[in-house]
Write an enzyme that holds these catalytic residues in place. Structure first.
Site, mmCIF file in Angstrom:
data_model
loop_
_atom_site.group_PDB
_atom_site.id
_atom_site.type_symbol
_atom_site.label_atom_id
_atom_site.label_comp_id
_atom_site.label_asym_id
_atom_site.label_seq_id
_atom_site.Cartn_x
_atom_site.Cartn_y
_atom_site.Cartn_z
ATOM 1 N N ASN A 52 -4.490 4.148 0.370
ATOM 2 C CA ASN A 52 -5.075 5.166 1.051
ATOM 3 C C ASN A 52 -6.477 5.439 0.299
ATOM 4 O O ASN A 52 -6.767 4.742 -0.643
ATOM 5 C CB ASN A 52 -4.428 6.396 0.507
ATOM 6 C CG ASN A 52 -4.788 7.846 0.776
ATOM 7 O OD1 ASN A 52 -5.293 8.039 1.858
ATOM 8 N ND2 ASN A 52 -5.092 8.751 -0.234
ATOM 9 N N HIS A 98 -9.419 8.198 -0.789
ATOM 10 C CA HIS A 98 -9.443 9.860 -1.013
ATOM 11 C C HIS A 98 -11.050 10.088 -1.029
ATOM 12 O O HIS A 98 -11.498 9.406 -2.283
ATOM 13 C CB HIS A 98 -8.699 10.148 -2.018
ATOM 14 C CG HIS A 98 -8.541 11.269 -2.377
ATOM 15 N ND1 HIS A 98 -7.972 12.399 -1.665
ATOM 16 C CD2 HIS A 98 -9.273 12.109 -3.595
ATOM 17 C CE1 HIS A 98 -8.035 13.547 -2.393
ATOM 18 N NE2 HIS A 98 -8.830 13.438 -3.149
ATOM 19 N N LEU A 102 2.073 13.584 2.755
ATOM 20 C CA LEU A 102 2.637 12.731 1.694
ATOM 21 C C LEU A 102 3.542 11.960 2.365
ATOM 22 O O LEU A 102 4.245 11.938 3.080
ATOM 23 C CB LEU A 102 3.367 13.625 0.839
ATOM 24 C CG LEU A 102 2.738 14.034 -0.683
ATOM 25 C CD1 LEU A 102 3.676 14.790 -1.394
ATOM 26 C CD2 LEU A 102 2.287 12.804 -1.209
ATOM 27 N N ILE A 103 3.503 10.541 1.873
ATOM 28 C CA ILE A 103 4.500 9.559 2.327
ATOM 29 C C ILE A 103 5.624 9.627 1.518
ATOM 30 O O ILE A 103 5.743 9.781 0.303
ATOM 31 C CB ILE A 103 3.763 8.114 2.064
ATOM 32 C CG1 ILE A 103 2.655 8.020 2.770
ATOM 33 C CG2 ILE A 103 4.599 7.039 2.350
ATOM 34 C CD1 ILE A 103 2.503 7.308 4.000
ATOM 35 N N MET A 129 -2.905 12.972 6.664
ATOM 36 C CA MET A 129 -2.652 14.062 5.840
ATOM 37 C C MET A 129 -1.450 14.570 5.523
ATOM 38 O O MET A 129 -1.070 15.698 5.762
ATOM 39 C CB MET A 129 -3.639 15.294 6.090
ATOM 40 C CG MET A 129 -5.123 15.019 6.498
ATOM 41 S SD MET A 129 -6.217 14.154 5.125
ATOM 42 C CE MET A 129 -6.885 15.440 4.474
ATOM 43 N N GLY A 153 -10.787 9.902 12.529
ATOM 44 C CA GLY A 153 -10.552 8.538 12.579
ATOM 45 C C GLY A 153 -11.975 7.822 12.382
ATOM 46 O O GLY A 153 -11.974 6.568 12.972
ATOM 47 N N SER A 154 -12.787 8.261 11.538
ATOM 48 C CA SER A 154 -14.185 7.577 11.289
ATOM 49 C C SER A 154 -13.789 6.315 10.572
ATOM 50 O O SER A 154 -14.396 5.331 10.736
ATOM 51 C CB SER A 154 -15.294 8.321 10.890
ATOM 52 O OG SER A 154 -14.872 8.846 9.479
ATOM 53 N N ASN A 155 -13.017 6.374 9.699
ATOM 54 C CA ASN A 155 -12.696 5.204 8.583
ATOM 55 C C ASN A 155 -11.776 4.168 9.428
ATOM 56 O O ASN A 155 -12.033 3.033 9.311
ATOM 57 C CB ASN A 155 -11.780 5.655 7.502
ATOM 58 C CG ASN A 155 -12.600 6.206 6.354
ATOM 59 O OD1 ASN A 155 -13.154 5.323 5.746
ATOM 60 N ND2 ASN A 155 -12.467 7.413 6.091
HETATM 61 C C1 GAR Z 1 -11.825 10.894 4.691
HETATM 62 O O1 GAR Z 1 -12.963 11.568 4.101
HETATM 63 C C2 GAR Z 1 -10.732 10.713 3.885
HETATM 64 O O2 GAR Z 1 -11.002 10.085 2.428
HETATM 65 C C3 GAR Z 1 -9.925 11.921 3.797
HETATM 66 O O3 GAR Z 1 -10.080 12.462 5.125
HETATM 67 C C4 GAR Z 1 -11.084 12.069 5.799
HETATM 68 C C5 GAR Z 1 -10.572 11.255 6.939
HETATM 69 O O4 GAR Z 1 -11.850 11.294 7.823
HETATM 70 N N1 GAR Z 1 -8.566 11.868 3.212
HETATM 71 C C6 GAR Z 1 -8.042 12.405 2.461
HETATM 72 O O5 GAR Z 1 -8.482 13.748 1.963
HETATM 73 C C7 GAR Z 1 -6.703 12.049 1.813
HETATM 74 N N2 GAR Z 1 -6.185 12.994 0.803
HETATM 75 P P1 GAR Z 1 -11.585 10.127 8.608
HETATM 76 O O6 GAR Z 1 -10.656 10.562 9.943
HETATM 77 O O7 GAR Z 1 -12.942 10.353 9.682
HETATM 78 O O8 GAR Z 1 -11.558 8.836 8.616
#
Ligand code: GAR
Length: 202
Positions: free
Chosen positions: A109, A111, A94-95, A92, A14-16
């Site tokens: 999303n 990526h 697919l929708i 993670m 959940g850092s994003n």
């Molecule tokens: C992020 O790096 C995001 O880009 C990636 O998962 C990580 C989630 O980090 N997403 C994918 O790979 C989607 N295909 P977070 O939980 O710290 O935000």
């Protein structure tokens, strides 16, 4: 102008999500996070939501007959909120058509690669194994394909000699935390227009 109402979808750290929250707090993002949806009851991102008193909904896909029923359960919870945009932040899964039809062009999303290279899991590892010199992150609309929807914005990150999956991921993540809020703000202000696969930002 009223704030953009967001549902965050996440599966892990959940850092994003946290970066988006911080940008809302500092008022660089005119949005409100209405709720957080997760397919993983142990996602650390759910604890962040609790700290901020944001409602969370967790669903185990395995407990449903199929993706349609799983997503219908999600939709019934989302209907408690006025959601303008679904923001997948490390979600993670697919929708499927049920959510895509309910939120057409309203699901984005992020990526950790320069799409269309290195779709799917472990994108940073794939980039290192391939030997690219430039990687980065991509914010895109979600469609029925894996990481294949129309691209809204990309940020490049140099791959350095001696990079490991960890060091490269960390450098990309720093950019993810900036670009994702920027795109959400563009969406909030109505600056994003979709013309087939081409996104026009004005
Ligand atoms: C992020 O790096 C995001 O880009 C990636 O998962 C990580 C989630 O980090 N997403 C994918 O790979 C989607 N295909 P977070 O939980 O710290 O935000």
């Amino acid at each position: 102008m009223s704030k953009l109402k967001i549902a965050i979808f996440l599966s892990g750290r959940g850092s994003n999500f946290e970066a988006i929250l911080k940008n809302i707090e500092t008022k660089s993002l005119d949005a409100k996070i209405e709720c957080v949806v997760s397919n993983n009851p142990n996602a650390a991102g759910l604890n962040i939501a609790s700290t901020y008193n944001i409602p969370t909904y967790t669903f185990s896909p395995k407990k449903f007959k199929n993706t349609e029923e799983y997503e219908e359960a999600i939709l019934s919870k989302l209907s408690n909120h006025p959601i303008d945009l679904i923001v997948c932040a490390g979600y993670m899964k697919l929708i499927g058509p049920t959510l895509l039809n309910a939120f057409t062009n309203k699901i984005i999303n992020i990526h950790p690669s320069l799409l269309p290279s290195f779709k799917g899991l472990n994108a940073q590892k794939q980039a290192l194994e391939y030997g690219v010199k430039l990687s980065g992150c991509t914010v895109h609309f979600v469609d029925s394909s894996l990481d294949g929807g129309a691209i809204i914005r990309q940020v490049s990150v140099d791959v350095k000699e001696g990079d490991t999956e960890e060091t490269l991921s960390k450098r990309i993540l720093k950019q993810e935390h900036i670009v994702y809020s920027n795109v959400i703000q563009l969406f909030a202000k109505g600056h994003i227009t979709i013309k087939n696969r081409n996104i026009i930002i004005n």
